[in-house]
Design a protein around this motif. Sequence first.
Motif, PDB file in Angstrom:
ATOM      1  N   LEU A 297       3.691  13.062   6.986  1.00 38.97           N
ATOM      2  CA  LEU A 297       3.584  13.123   5.650  1.00 38.97           C
ATOM      3  C   LEU A 297       1.957  13.294   5.183  1.00 38.97           C
ATOM      4  O   LEU A 297       1.338  12.797   5.782  1.00 38.97           O
ATOM      5  N   THR A 298       1.842  14.032   4.294  1.00 43.71           N
ATOM      6  CA  THR A 298       0.687  14.255   3.517  1.00 43.71           C
ATOM      7  C   THR A 298       1.019  14.183   2.097  1.00 43.71           C
ATOM      8  O   THR A 298       2.469  14.023   1.558  1.00 43.71           O
ATOM      9  N   GLU A 299       0.081  14.085   1.139  1.00 37.77           N
ATOM     10  CA  GLU A 299       0.472  13.979  -0.281  1.00 37.77           C
ATOM     11  C   GLU A 299       1.434  15.307  -0.785  1.00 37.77           C
ATOM     12  O   GLU A 299       2.230  14.875  -1.492  1.00 37.77           O
TER      13      GLU A 299
ATOM     14  N   LYS B 229       6.898   9.107   8.753  1.00 43.31           N
ATOM     15  CA  LYS B 229       5.629   8.795   7.921  1.00 43.31           C
ATOM     16  C   LYS B 229       4.361   9.760   8.680  1.00 43.31           C
ATOM     17  O   LYS B 229       3.610  10.374   7.773  1.00 43.31           O
TER      18      LYS B 229
ATOM     19  N   ALA C 273       2.757   1.779  -3.216  1.00 45.30           N
ATOM     20  CA  ALA C 273       1.733   2.240  -4.270  1.00 45.30           C
ATOM     21  C   ALA C 273       1.612   3.662  -4.104  1.00 45.30           C
ATOM     22  O   ALA C 273       1.594   4.343  -5.026  1.00 45.30           O
ATOM     23  N   ALA C 274       1.720   4.344  -2.808  1.00 41.24           N
ATOM     24  CA  ALA C 274       1.154   5.572  -2.447  1.00 41.24           C
ATOM     25  C   ALA C 274       2.362   6.293  -3.139  1.00 41.24           C
ATOM     26  O   ALA C 274       2.262   7.291  -3.646  1.00 41.24           O
ATOM     27  N   TYR C 275       3.785   6.030  -2.892  1.00 40.22           N
ATOM     28  CA  TYR C 275       4.950   6.582  -3.444  1.00 40.22           C
ATOM     29  C   TYR C 275       4.582   6.509  -4.741  1.00 40.22           C
ATOM     30  O   TYR C 275       4.998   7.797  -5.469  1.00 40.22           O
TER      31      TYR C 275
ATOM     32  N   LYS D 195       2.457   6.478  -6.642  1.00 42.75           N
ATOM     33  CA  LYS D 195       1.449   7.499  -7.060  1.00 42.75           C
ATOM     34  C   LYS D 195       2.050   8.989  -6.938  1.00 42.75           C
ATOM     35  O   LYS D 195       1.780   9.685  -8.051  1.00 42.75           O
ATOM     36  N   ALA D 196       2.665   9.269  -6.143  1.00 43.42           N
ATOM     37  CA  ALA D 196       3.362  10.754  -5.909  1.00 43.42           C
ATOM     38  C   ALA D 196       4.057  10.801  -7.180  1.00 43.42           C
ATOM     39  O   ALA D 196       4.215  11.991  -7.707  1.00 43.42           O
TER      40      ALA D 196
ATOM     41  N   LEU E 222       4.993  14.606   0.486  1.00 45.94           N
ATOM     42  CA  LEU E 222       5.767  13.688  -0.278  1.00 45.94           C
ATOM     43  C   LEU E 222       6.274  14.377  -1.740  1.00 45.94           C
ATOM     44  O   LEU E 222       7.296  13.983  -2.139  1.00 45.94           O
TER      45      LEU E 222
ATOM     46  N   LEU F 210       2.235  11.727 -10.082  1.00 42.28           N
ATOM     47  CA  LEU F 210       1.873  12.901 -10.207  1.00 42.28           C
ATOM     48  C   LEU F 210       2.654  13.747 -10.630  1.00 42.28           C
ATOM     49  O   LEU F 210       2.618  14.922 -11.142  1.00 42.28           O
TER      50      LEU F 210
ATOM     51  N   LEU G  11       0.877  -1.097  -0.057  1.00 42.77           N
ATOM     52  CA  LEU G  11      -0.025   0.145  -0.037  1.00 42.77           C
ATOM     53  C   LEU G  11       0.959   1.153  -0.054  1.00 42.77           C
ATOM     54  O   LEU G  11       0.625   2.244  -0.552  1.00 42.77           O
ATOM     55  N   ILE G  12       1.880   1.224   0.816  1.00 46.84           N
ATOM     56  CA  ILE G  12       2.758   2.286   1.195  1.00 46.84           C
ATOM     57  C   ILE G  12       3.661   2.543  -0.427  1.00 46.84           C
ATOM     58  O   ILE G  12       3.646   3.701  -0.518  1.00 46.84           O
TER      59      ILE G  12
END
Lengths: 225, 645
Positions: free
Chosen positions: A126-128, A123, A18-20, A22-23, A131, A26, A15-16
């Motif tokens: 952190l917010t989007e 962590k 994946a978040a990275y 995604k960043a 990051l 972006l 999950l984490i």
Amino acid sequence: MEKIYRVLLVDDHPLITAAYQKAFQLIQEKYPPTGFKVIEAHTLARAHHELAQYNSHQPPDIVFVDLKLSPSPDVDLLSGEDFALAIKEKFPDTKIVIATMFNNNFRIHSIFQSVNPDGFLVKNDLTENELQFCISDMLEGVPYYSKTVRRALRKYVSNDMRLDFIDRKILYQLSLGSKTKDLSSLLPLSRNGIERRKKQLKEIFGVAHKGDRALLQKARNLGYI
Amino acid sequence: MGVILGGYFIFYQPDSSQFSPIDRYIKTAQRVGLPLSQRKKALSQATSYIQGLPSSSERQKKLSELAYLAYRLRDSTNFYNNNRLALKEAQVQEDVFAIADAHWNFGAFALQKGDFDKAYFHYAKARQGFAKVKHRYYEAKMNYNLAFIKARLKEYEASEALLYKALPVFLKKKRNKQIYLCYTQLGLIYEELEGFAVAEKYHRKALNYLPEEQQFLQQATYNNLGLLALKRGGYPSAIAYYNKALENTAIEHDSPALYARLLDNRAYAKFRCFGTPGLQKEFKQALSIRDSLQNKEGIVINRIHLAEFYWAAQDTLKAIKQAQQAYQLAHSIQLKRDELKALELLATIDPANAALYINKWYKVQHQHEQQLREQRNKVAKIQYETQKFKKQSIRLKNQQTYLFISLGVLLLLIGMLFFFFKQRTKLKRLAIQRAQQKQLEEEREEERYRIAEDLHDGVLSKLFGLRMNWAMLPLKGATSEIQQHKKYLITLKSMEKEIRDISHNLKSEHPSANFPFMKNLNKLISEKAELGGFTYELQIENSVQEKKIAQEISTSLYSVLEETLYNIIKHAQASEVRLRLRRSSRSLNLMIADNGCGFRVKSNEQGIGLMNIKRRVQKLEGKVHFRSQPGKGTCVFIRLIMGKD
């Protein structure tokens, strides 16, 4: 000219990573000529394997490493810290970002002393957006530290008390609830040595003749743990 | 009840009427006015009557009484019968005193008959018995009797030693007659040893202890002193002593034997001092009194004196005649000393037959010595055997004592061992309990650690990942909804922080922190009470509210209490323990009192336990006070200053 950055994300939670990822996507969308070749690894063994794929012609540009990873003794890696050191050794120019759940000052200090990462994220900070700031700073070659880390650094720098590694380790262990008698097995000191250091620490912190609790309170306030 | 009691008395009290005929016979036999034959007859009747009666201690007493009476009447048959029965009866009754008494009678009777070795044997037995029942006076009397015998056997040193054993007892008991007899005997001994000055001293001492009832003992001592003076050649002083004695005119009537002796001795002293004139009458008067009394010993001496007198008066025929008569009489009554004297005299005054007399003299002398030697040997043998027996009994007694001592030591050892093992079991159980508790705590800690890790690494990471992914979802909608969405994300973030804090606290907390103090207090005490075998009383006043006691304080208090209870179980041996927890406006007070063995508070040797208690309390800036004394229990006061509620 399009530049493709090689990125390695190491965290045991998909999950984490994946978040990275995604960043990074972006960022790529925001700054069109930039491209990322992102690889995820969820175990140390896997990360070790991926690291071996890089070479000096194609070194990794950015690596995100979680500190807390289950150890992988067959590749001689016990934590994210070990892995970060391995990267540093092999590819000194690689930007290393440490992302961790730990927020205590002691760990932060010790990471600075060993890895000296370009990015240091707690962590919880952190917010989007954070990051994304971090990633763009890395791309520009500017260090990025999240706010907890910055706070810890400030406290440490502004304080002229100089504690050596062992002093800090004692404080840290005490804060974990370790008993003094158990410390001698964790530190290269005898029990009497530990007692002596504790006494010195109490004097430094101005809590002489008081209990360990007062010492820890004070050390915590001053940012040592 | 009364009836039963009465019956009991009738059954056990011997019928005193059984003995009334004997008492009657005894009275008859004791009557001085009656002819001897009649008294002896009454004695025989009593003897034959008592022999038919059943055995009892009363009978023993009567037998002893009869034996003594027979002794006084010189009735050997009745004496032996009665005394033998008395001894037997005493042995049956295991009455040591009565046995000794019977031996005394035997001894007295034997002495009366001049049977020295037998007398010595019985007196020694009697002495042993009286010593056993700790009758010091009779024991001393027996010593005197033994001394008397020893003196007669010419063992003067032994005699003197015995007298000096007896004397202190008599002096302590103020028995004048016995003291008098002892000093007199000592005087006679020194006279024989020719220590005349010492002898005189003793005779004079004897005069200080004249008993009231026997008037003529004074005169007897004057006689002794006179004889002493005669031997030393102090004739005028001898005459003076005799005159002094004869001042008491009652003697002539009341004690004619002594009177005759004094007369004879005075005449002899005068004769040695002034020569022969006018003394024949006095000698003759004494002789005639002695003749009428059949006092043979007296007659012998009197005739020897007369012989010397006639010899000096140059009437050789009469002198020889008197000397020969003295010799024959002395010979017939076995009075060796005077027999020798008479022979000696005859040898001088009858030179024609001197060889014959000297020959006889040697024979008698030899006989005398041999007889003496034999008697001495017999006595020595008896003495040796008695001593051997005594030593053996002492050895047996010592053995018994050692046995008792070693038995006592053994018992003590067993007791100590038992106590030791009991204590050890108790301590073992205590240690096990402690270990269990520790393990439980460790397990609890481990569990907590595991939960903390799970929260941190699992839940928290997933939550973080979720939040980040969620945040980067390209959501499209109204601005307010986007705002709302961001708010939720922030809430999620703060939740993460909360979880992390919880996890952190779980890890770093002190093991025993955050546990219900009061509840555990109760449990702790009841457990320890069961282990230590004491009863307890726990008193927590209402003013004490758990929530208001800081965690730090309650944990320390708990540890202190644990340490104290441990001390009570291990050292105090208390049967009761009292605890009181009280809150005053500024402080929290704990008192723990026990009724155990206590200790010396000022003692420098304080154990680790006490130091621990002190250290813990001092860390909380509190005060601890021990009040205890050996044997008086212990009281521990703890006072912890607290902020206002």
